[in-house]
Write an enzyme that holds these catalytic residues in place. Sequence first.
Site, PDB file in Angstrom:
ATOM      1  N   LYS A  10      80.260  42.179  66.633  1.00 41.05           N
ATOM      2  CA  LYS A  10      79.932  40.743  66.671  1.00 41.05           C
ATOM      3  C   LYS A  10      81.117  39.923  66.199  1.00 41.05           C
ATOM      4  O   LYS A  10      82.003  40.409  65.476  1.00 41.05           O
ATOM      5  CB  LYS A  10      78.712  40.420  65.807  1.00 41.05           C
ATOM      6  CG  LYS A  10      78.828  40.780  64.312  1.00 41.05           C
ATOM      7  CD  LYS A  10      79.492  39.749  63.419  1.00 41.05           C
ATOM      8  CE  LYS A  10      79.669  40.249  62.004  1.00 41.05           C
ATOM      9  NZ  LYS A  10      80.578  39.517  61.165  1.00 41.05           N
ATOM     10  N   PRO A  95      86.543  48.200  64.919  1.00 36.90           N
ATOM     11  CA  PRO A  95      87.403  48.384  63.745  1.00 36.90           C
ATOM     12  C   PRO A  95      86.600  48.487  62.441  1.00 36.90           C
ATOM     13  O   PRO A  95      85.589  47.808  62.301  1.00 36.90           O
ATOM     14  CB  PRO A  95      88.288  47.136  63.730  1.00 36.90           C
ATOM     15  CG  PRO A  95      87.840  46.258  64.844  1.00 36.90           C
ATOM     16  CD  PRO A  95      86.874  46.990  65.689  1.00 36.90           C
ATOM     17  N   ALA A  97      85.795  47.945  58.543  1.00 36.18           N
ATOM     18  CA  ALA A  97      86.054  46.892  57.552  1.00 36.18           C
ATOM     19  C   ALA A  97      86.859  45.760  58.181  1.00 36.18           C
ATOM     20  O   ALA A  97      87.756  45.189  57.578  1.00 36.18           O
ATOM     21  CB  ALA A  97      86.757  47.446  56.312  1.00 36.18           C
ATOM     22  N   MET A 100      83.673  42.804  61.842  1.00 34.32           N
ATOM     23  CA  MET A 100      82.994  42.819  63.141  1.00 34.32           C
ATOM     24  C   MET A 100      81.686  43.602  63.092  1.00 34.32           C
ATOM     25  O   MET A 100      81.124  43.959  64.128  1.00 34.32           O
ATOM     26  CB  MET A 100      83.922  43.378  64.213  1.00 34.32           C
ATOM     27  CG  MET A 100      85.181  42.539  64.387  1.00 34.32           C
ATOM     28  SD  MET A 100      86.100  42.989  65.858  1.00 34.32           S
ATOM     29  CE  MET A 100      85.105  42.232  67.145  1.00 34.32           C
ATOM     30  N   ALA A 101      81.210  43.860  61.875  1.00 31.05           N
ATOM     31  CA  ALA A 101      79.902  44.500  61.659  1.00 31.05           C
ATOM     32  C   ALA A 101      79.789  45.891  62.262  1.00 31.05           C
ATOM     33  O   ALA A 101      78.742  46.278  62.785  1.00 31.05           O
ATOM     34  CB  ALA A 101      78.768  43.605  62.164  1.00 31.05           C
ATOM     35  N   GLY A 102      80.861  46.673  62.154  1.00 33.28           N
ATOM     36  CA  GLY A 102      80.846  48.025  62.713  1.00 33.28           C
ATOM     37  C   GLY A 102      79.850  48.934  62.010  1.00 33.28           C
ATOM     38  O   GLY A 102      79.113  49.688  62.665  1.00 33.28           O
ATOM     39  N   GLY A 103      79.811  48.875  60.702  1.00 26.87           N
ATOM     40  CA  GLY A 103      78.852  49.706  59.960  1.00 26.87           C
ATOM     41  C   GLY A 103      77.427  49.302  60.297  1.00 26.87           C
ATOM     42  O   GLY A 103      76.554  50.153  60.495  1.00 26.87           O
ATOM     43  N   SER A 104      77.198  48.004  60.387  1.00 26.84           N
ATOM     44  CA  SER A 104      75.862  47.502  60.737  1.00 26.84           C
ATOM     45  C   SER A 104      75.470  47.984  62.129  1.00 26.84           C
ATOM     46  O   SER A 104      74.310  48.347  62.370  1.00 26.84           O
ATOM     47  CB  SER A 104      75.855  45.971  60.716  1.00 26.84           C
ATOM     48  OG  SER A 104      76.238  45.501  59.444  1.00 26.84           O
ATOM     49  N   ALA A 105      76.420  47.991  63.049  1.00 30.52           N
ATOM     50  CA  ALA A 105      76.156  48.477  64.405  1.00 30.52           C
ATOM     51  C   ALA A 105      75.679  49.931  64.350  1.00 30.52           C
ATOM     52  O   ALA A 105      74.699  50.306  65.005  1.00 30.52           O
ATOM     53  CB  ALA A 105      77.412  48.357  65.264  1.00 30.52           C
ATOM     54  N   ASP A 137      73.681  41.986  58.301  1.00 29.75           N
ATOM     55  CA  ASP A 137      74.141  41.909  59.691  1.00 29.75           C
ATOM     56  C   ASP A 137      73.448  42.912  60.599  1.00 29.75           C
ATOM     57  O   ASP A 137      73.655  42.893  61.815  1.00 29.75           O
ATOM     58  CB  ASP A 137      75.656  42.184  59.770  1.00 29.75           C
ATOM     59  CG  ASP A 137      76.481  41.045  59.194  1.00 29.75           C
ATOM     60  OD1 ASP A 137      75.915  39.976  58.899  1.00 29.75           O
ATOM     61  OD2 ASP A 137      77.707  41.238  59.049  1.00 29.75           O
TER      62      ASP A 137
HETATM   63  P1  ATP Z   1      80.773  42.968  58.218  1.00 31.87           P
HETATM   64  O1  ATP Z   1      81.426  42.280  59.378  1.00 31.87           O
HETATM   65  O2  ATP Z   1      79.297  43.266  58.470  1.00 31.87           O
HETATM   66  O3  ATP Z   1      81.026  42.339  56.907  1.00 31.87           O
HETATM   67  P2  ATP Z   1      82.819  44.938  58.412  1.00 31.87           P
HETATM   68  O4  ATP Z   1      82.917  45.062  59.912  1.00 31.87           O
HETATM   69  O5  ATP Z   1      83.830  44.115  57.728  1.00 31.87           O
HETATM   70  O6  ATP Z   1      81.367  44.434  58.079  1.00 31.87           O
HETATM   71  P3  ATP Z   1      82.314  47.745  58.248  1.00 31.87           P
HETATM   72  O7  ATP Z   1      83.145  48.335  59.329  1.00 31.87           O
HETATM   73  O8  ATP Z   1      80.853  47.604  58.494  1.00 31.87           O
HETATM   74  O9  ATP Z   1      82.889  46.344  57.779  1.00 31.87           O
HETATM   75  O10 ATP Z   1      82.601  48.630  56.957  1.00 31.87           O
HETATM   76  C1  ATP Z   1      82.508  48.179  55.642  1.00 31.87           C
HETATM   77  C2  ATP Z   1      82.473  49.388  54.731  1.00 31.87           C
HETATM   78  O11 ATP Z   1      81.198  50.025  54.908  1.00 31.87           O
HETATM   79  C3  ATP Z   1      83.480  50.455  55.062  1.00 31.87           C
HETATM   80  O12 ATP Z   1      84.653  50.281  54.339  1.00 31.87           O
HETATM   81  C4  ATP Z   1      82.782  51.745  54.699  1.00 31.87           C
HETATM   82  O13 ATP Z   1      83.102  52.161  53.392  1.00 31.87           O
HETATM   83  C5  ATP Z   1      81.299  51.432  54.726  1.00 31.87           C
HETATM   84  N1  ATP Z   1      80.520  52.068  55.829  1.00 31.87           N
HETATM   85  C6  ATP Z   1      79.314  52.621  55.704  1.00 31.87           C
HETATM   86  N2  ATP Z   1      78.868  53.091  56.882  1.00 31.87           N
HETATM   87  C7  ATP Z   1      79.816  52.826  57.789  1.00 31.87           C
HETATM   88  C8  ATP Z   1      79.914  53.082  59.179  1.00 31.87           C
HETATM   89  N3  ATP Z   1      78.963  53.701  59.867  1.00 31.87           N
HETATM   90  N4  ATP Z   1      81.005  52.644  59.796  1.00 31.87           N
HETATM   91  C9  ATP Z   1      81.975  51.998  59.113  1.00 31.87           C
HETATM   92  N5  ATP Z   1      81.938  51.772  57.791  1.00 31.87           N
HETATM   93  C10 ATP Z   1      80.864  52.168  57.118  1.00 31.87           C
END
Ligand code: ATP
Length: 297
Positions: A10, A95, A97, A100-105, A137
């Site tokens: 996102k 990517p 952290a 782009m909400a990768g963990g949430s995805a 997210d």
């Molecule tokens: P947002 O946009 O929701 O704030 P983000 O895209 O900045 O999140 P994420 O990629 O979701 O960040 O990762 C944040 C942290 O969550 C990572 O540094 C990691 O330690 C942890 N994490 C837990 N599960 C996952 C996952 N499936 N993929 C990526 N990171 C994960």
Amino acid sequence: MSVTVRVPAKVNVQLAVGAARPDGFHDLANVFLAVGLYDEVTVTESDELRVTCAGPDAGQVPLDRTNLAARAALALARRRGIDPAVHLHIAKDIPVAGGMAGGSADGAGALLACNALWQAGASRAELLSICAELGSDVPFSLVGGAALGTGRGERLRALEVGGTFHWVFALAEGGLSTPAVYREFDRLNEGVRVPEPVASEDLLAALAKGDAEALAATLSNDLEPAALSLRPSLADTLEAGRAAGALAGLVSGSGPTTAFLVRDAEAAAKVADALLASGTCRAARITESPAPGATVV
Ligand code: ATP
């Protein structure tokens, strides 16, 4: 037996952040737009719960029970009294952290995949409520498209999008921790009266019309000053994208990914080339929005 679910990243086209609440969270007016960069989560029956991950950023993804995909599987298993003995594999293209909400995805994807594999029969409403427990997210990753999130961002209202928007995302070296960016937001706003977060009517109208110029004029991210304060070099990336003809550029969520809205596919290619040539990012990705939410493939 295995099930694979594809889930989009996102961008926040508006992220209005209120003052810190007594519980430390912030009220938000968060306009999410799903974009066509995807992770795929595959869940397979196994003898115990385990997580694997492949992709350029895989080394930064935790493989224990803190992984959001594992937490999602555990949450559904607990509710249904199911043994969560599954192998969760994440093919990661979003990517890590990167804002782009990768963990949430991955959390939303694992939840939908486990619900199908276990034939657990959780309704859309129950899946959304589990998503909200997992993180602010996560519900949006399930629904995709475009939505306005209020509260901590987890109360969603679907939004109309009247056309396709073209984007270039500049991926930065390393990540930014979302909690650290909020702490910096609080520090920068110490002693300042932070207004109530409200969604911009002009921005919602631009989305509904599919009008890229109007959307560009209304994009905003209240976390951008905090992200720039922690990572001043992002200003150079923003400048490079704007100079190459992007309609607008902004930090994506808590960063450090930067997002550039462009007029069309041709402009996207030009901006992506210029961003790479500028040496201010590690990669540039071209994509479109809106994208569908978590989908079984
Ligand atoms: P947002 O946009 O929701 O704030 P983000 O895209 O900045 O999140 P994420 O990629 O979701 O960040 O990762 C944040 C942290 O969550 C990572 O540094 C990691 O330690 C942890 N994490 C837990 N599960 C996952 C996952 N499936 N993929 C990526 N990171 C994960």
